[in-house]
Design a protein around this motif. Sequence first.
Motif, PDB file in Angstrom:
ATOM      1  N   SER A   1      -2.496  -3.162   7.837  1.00 34.97           N
ATOM      2  CA  SER A   1      -3.669  -2.366   7.454  1.00 34.97           C
ATOM      3  C   SER A   1      -4.078  -2.644   6.011  1.00 34.97           C
ATOM      4  CB  SER A   1      -3.366  -0.874   7.617  1.00 34.97           C
ATOM      5  OG  SER A   1      -2.286  -0.498   6.771  1.00 34.97           O
ATOM      6  N   ASP A   2      -5.339  -2.339   5.713  1.00 34.10           N
ATOM      7  CA  ASP A   2      -5.867  -2.373   4.336  1.00 34.10           C
ATOM      8  C   ASP A   2      -5.706  -3.742   3.684  1.00 34.10           C
ATOM      9  OD1 ASP A   2      -6.627   0.370   4.307  1.00 34.10           O
ATOM     10  OD2 ASP A   2      -4.528   0.900   4.050  1.00 34.10           O
TER      11      ASP A   2
ATOM     12  N   GLU B   1      -6.418  -6.173  -5.281  1.00 34.10           N
ATOM     13  CA  GLU B   1      -5.381  -5.877  -6.272  1.00 34.10           C
ATOM     14  C   GLU B   1      -4.701  -7.161  -6.731  1.00 34.10           C
ATOM     15  OE1 GLU B   1      -3.018  -3.346  -8.721  1.00 34.10           O
ATOM     16  OE2 GLU B   1      -4.934  -3.103  -7.671  1.00 34.10           O
TER      17      GLU B   1
ATOM     18  N   ASN C   1      -5.566 -10.834  10.094  1.00 32.72           N
ATOM     19  CA  ASN C   1      -6.210 -10.089   9.016  1.00 32.72           C
ATOM     20  C   ASN C   1      -7.272 -10.907   8.288  1.00 32.72           C
ATOM     21  OD1 ASN C   1      -3.274  -8.543   8.933  1.00 32.72           O
ATOM     22  ND2 ASN C   1      -4.996  -7.231   8.352  1.00 32.72           N
TER      23      ASN C   1
ATOM     24  N   GLU D   1      -8.074  -5.722   2.715  1.00 27.67           N
ATOM     25  CA  GLU D   1      -9.050  -5.899   1.640  1.00 27.67           C
ATOM     26  C   GLU D   1      -8.535  -5.361   0.305  1.00 27.67           C
ATOM     27  OE1 GLU D   1     -13.571  -4.414   0.442  1.00 27.67           O
ATOM     28  OE2 GLU D   1     -12.880  -4.289   2.529  1.00 27.67           O
ATOM     29  N   ARG D   2      -7.945  -4.171   0.327  1.00 29.13           N
ATOM     30  CA  ARG D   2      -7.437  -3.599  -0.931  1.00 29.13           C
ATOM     31  C   ARG D   2      -6.289  -4.419  -1.489  1.00 29.13           C
ATOM     32  NH1 ARG D   2      -6.029   2.507  -0.400  1.00 29.13           N
ATOM     33  NH2 ARG D   2      -5.684   2.025   1.799  1.00 29.13           N
ATOM     34  N   ARG D   3      -5.463  -4.971  -0.647  1.00 34.42           N
ATOM     35  CA  ARG D   3      -4.362  -5.821  -1.114  1.00 34.42           C
ATOM     36  C   ARG D   3      -4.904  -7.063  -1.805  1.00 34.42           C
ATOM     37  NH1 ARG D   3       0.239  -4.013   2.240  1.00 34.42           N
ATOM     38  NH2 ARG D   3      -0.577  -2.826   4.001  1.00 34.42           N
TER      39      ARG D   3
ATOM     40  N   GLU E   1       6.574   0.797   4.524  1.00 32.53           N
ATOM     41  CA  GLU E   1       5.540   0.184   5.357  1.00 32.53           C
ATOM     42  C   GLU E   1       6.032  -1.119   5.981  1.00 32.53           C
ATOM     43  OE1 GLU E   1       2.059  -1.331   3.665  1.00 32.53           O
ATOM     44  OE2 GLU E   1       2.967  -2.075   1.838  1.00 32.53           O
TER      45      GLU E   1
ATOM     46  N   SER F   1      -3.038   5.818  -0.782  1.00 31.66           N
ATOM     47  CA  SER F   1      -4.356   5.189  -0.887  1.00 31.66           C
ATOM     48  C   SER F   1      -4.396   4.158  -1.998  1.00 31.66           C
ATOM     49  CB  SER F   1      -5.426   6.263  -1.142  1.00 31.66           C
ATOM     50  OG  SER F   1      -5.177   6.925  -2.377  1.00 31.66           O
ATOM     51  N   ARG F   2      -3.237   3.787  -2.521  1.00 30.72           N
ATOM     52  CA  ARG F   2      -3.175   2.909  -3.696  1.00 30.72           C
ATOM     53  C   ARG F   2      -2.545   1.574  -3.325  1.00 30.72           C
ATOM     54  NH1 ARG F   2      -0.363   5.618  -8.582  1.00 30.72           N
ATOM     55  NH2 ARG F   2      -2.424   5.694  -9.508  1.00 30.72           N
ATOM     56  N   ALA F   3      -3.152   0.489  -3.792  1.00 32.79           N
ATOM     57  CA  ALA F   3      -2.590  -0.855  -3.631  1.00 32.79           C
ATOM     58  C   ALA F   3      -1.687  -1.157  -4.816  1.00 32.79           C
ATOM     59  CB  ALA F   3      -3.708  -1.891  -3.541  1.00 32.79           C
TER      60      ALA F   3
ATOM     61  N   ILE G   1       0.862  -1.182   0.000  1.00 38.62           N
ATOM     62  CA  ILE G   1       0.000   0.000   0.000  1.00 38.62           C
ATOM     63  C   ILE G   1       0.895   1.229   0.000  1.00 38.62           C
ATOM     64  CG2 ILE G   1      -1.682   1.360   1.285  1.00 38.62           C
ATOM     65  CD1 ILE G   1      -2.993  -1.004   0.105  1.00 38.62           C
TER      66      ILE G   1
END
Length: 456
Positions: free
Chosen positions: A403-404, A411, A426, A406-408, A363, A300-302, A297
């Motif tokens: 974090s995030d 993608e 997660n 779902e977006r990972r 990250e 805001s982009r995966a 991430i």
Amino acid sequence: MAKSTVRYVCSACGAVSLKYQGRCFECQSWGTLVETHLEEPDAKVRKKRPAGSMPEVQNLDDDAPSGFHRTLTGIGELDRVLGGGLMEASAILVGGEPGIGKSTLMLQLVPRLAGKKVLYVAGEESPNQIRERARRLSIKAPNLRLVSEVALERILDAIANEQPEMVIVDSIQTVYSSDYQSSAGTITQIRECAASLIRAAKEQNFILLIIGHITKEGSLAGPKALEHMVDTVVQFEGENYQRYRIIRSVKNRFGPTNEIGVFKMGEEGLTEVSNPSEFFISDRRTDVPGTAVLAGIEGSRALMVEVQALVSRTGYSMPQRISTGFDLKRIAIILAVLEKRLQFQTAGQDVFVKIAGGLKLVEPAADLAIAAAVASGLQDKPCNPTACCCGEIGLSGELRAISDGERRIREAVHLGFTSIVLPESNTRELKPSLKKLPIRIAGCRTLHEALEAMGV
């Protein structure tokens, strides 16, 4: 007359000393103290302050008399980095190495703002050089006004005369004020000239774009206070000899930080890369040990990013640890966990880690991909080519939540991966829609389980 007080300010850390010395007492850097003249206000001037004038105090919930307005640049990747466009009366610092594309991006921005009057302050190039670049890039911008000037007072006069809606200063290191005896590019000139330009932008309500150089240490030249003075800091990443450029928002008062935009440099200038994930993993070889794909991430982009590790027997008494795009201290921690918890022998091995595409990862979720690439290189066994991973590694060898998730996952599905390795925490509360996606979601509690799931 106002009294002039001399101070010596460190250009590296901003520490202030009353006398000159060869070494900064704060950061221990040599030759970084620069003479600065501070003008103390005269006592008579202080007495002229109007009595009884109190500043206006407002409540947080009060309605603002007028809202801020953004201007779209027409360049989608740049708008993403800026948080939705250019904010009116804002000051934006654009940094990068020489030749990486700062001036090119500014020039390409102008014709997309056809309804706005733009003043380009050229401190390094002549107007003819800028015209030649515009012809080479097929740029036509009748709304662009050029002024070749480095004196701050004359620049402010030109701004007051032209009344532009946007001002581009290329670059702040060339601008100087006659009020100070130091030469252009010193800490005093950069700070005071930038402060005057920012003040003019706020008072006259125009957008200010300041181009700044990068020092050999990789930071923005000039005092660190310059980054605090502006509203947004945008920095170019990547090497200037590569085709691709990455623009990152280091600071943004009007949007998210660490947002990135990906561009490709060509004969027509900088063009947007619509799908950065495909760029970062497009040339990877799936049959070679020492590679792993990170579901990362950035802002805001995966993004899917290839992590490469080369492990070989050292020929020196002290093994080498070299990293490109990743913190070397974190690599040392990951190697220690691999050796202590999983009995991977890295003591007599040189370890080289590289993030493909020139991206810099910060990250914690990148830990697992680094460990998988190193373990793959140590065992000379490729990772599962259809699997990607992400997770933070603890010192006891456990995988900690990130974090995030779902977006990972989405993608990874978008790019055709059939398996993704995540920390178990997660996967406990995944939405039912994610469980129906054509991908195997492997939740692992320890680094050992994750490496097995990656096929190492």
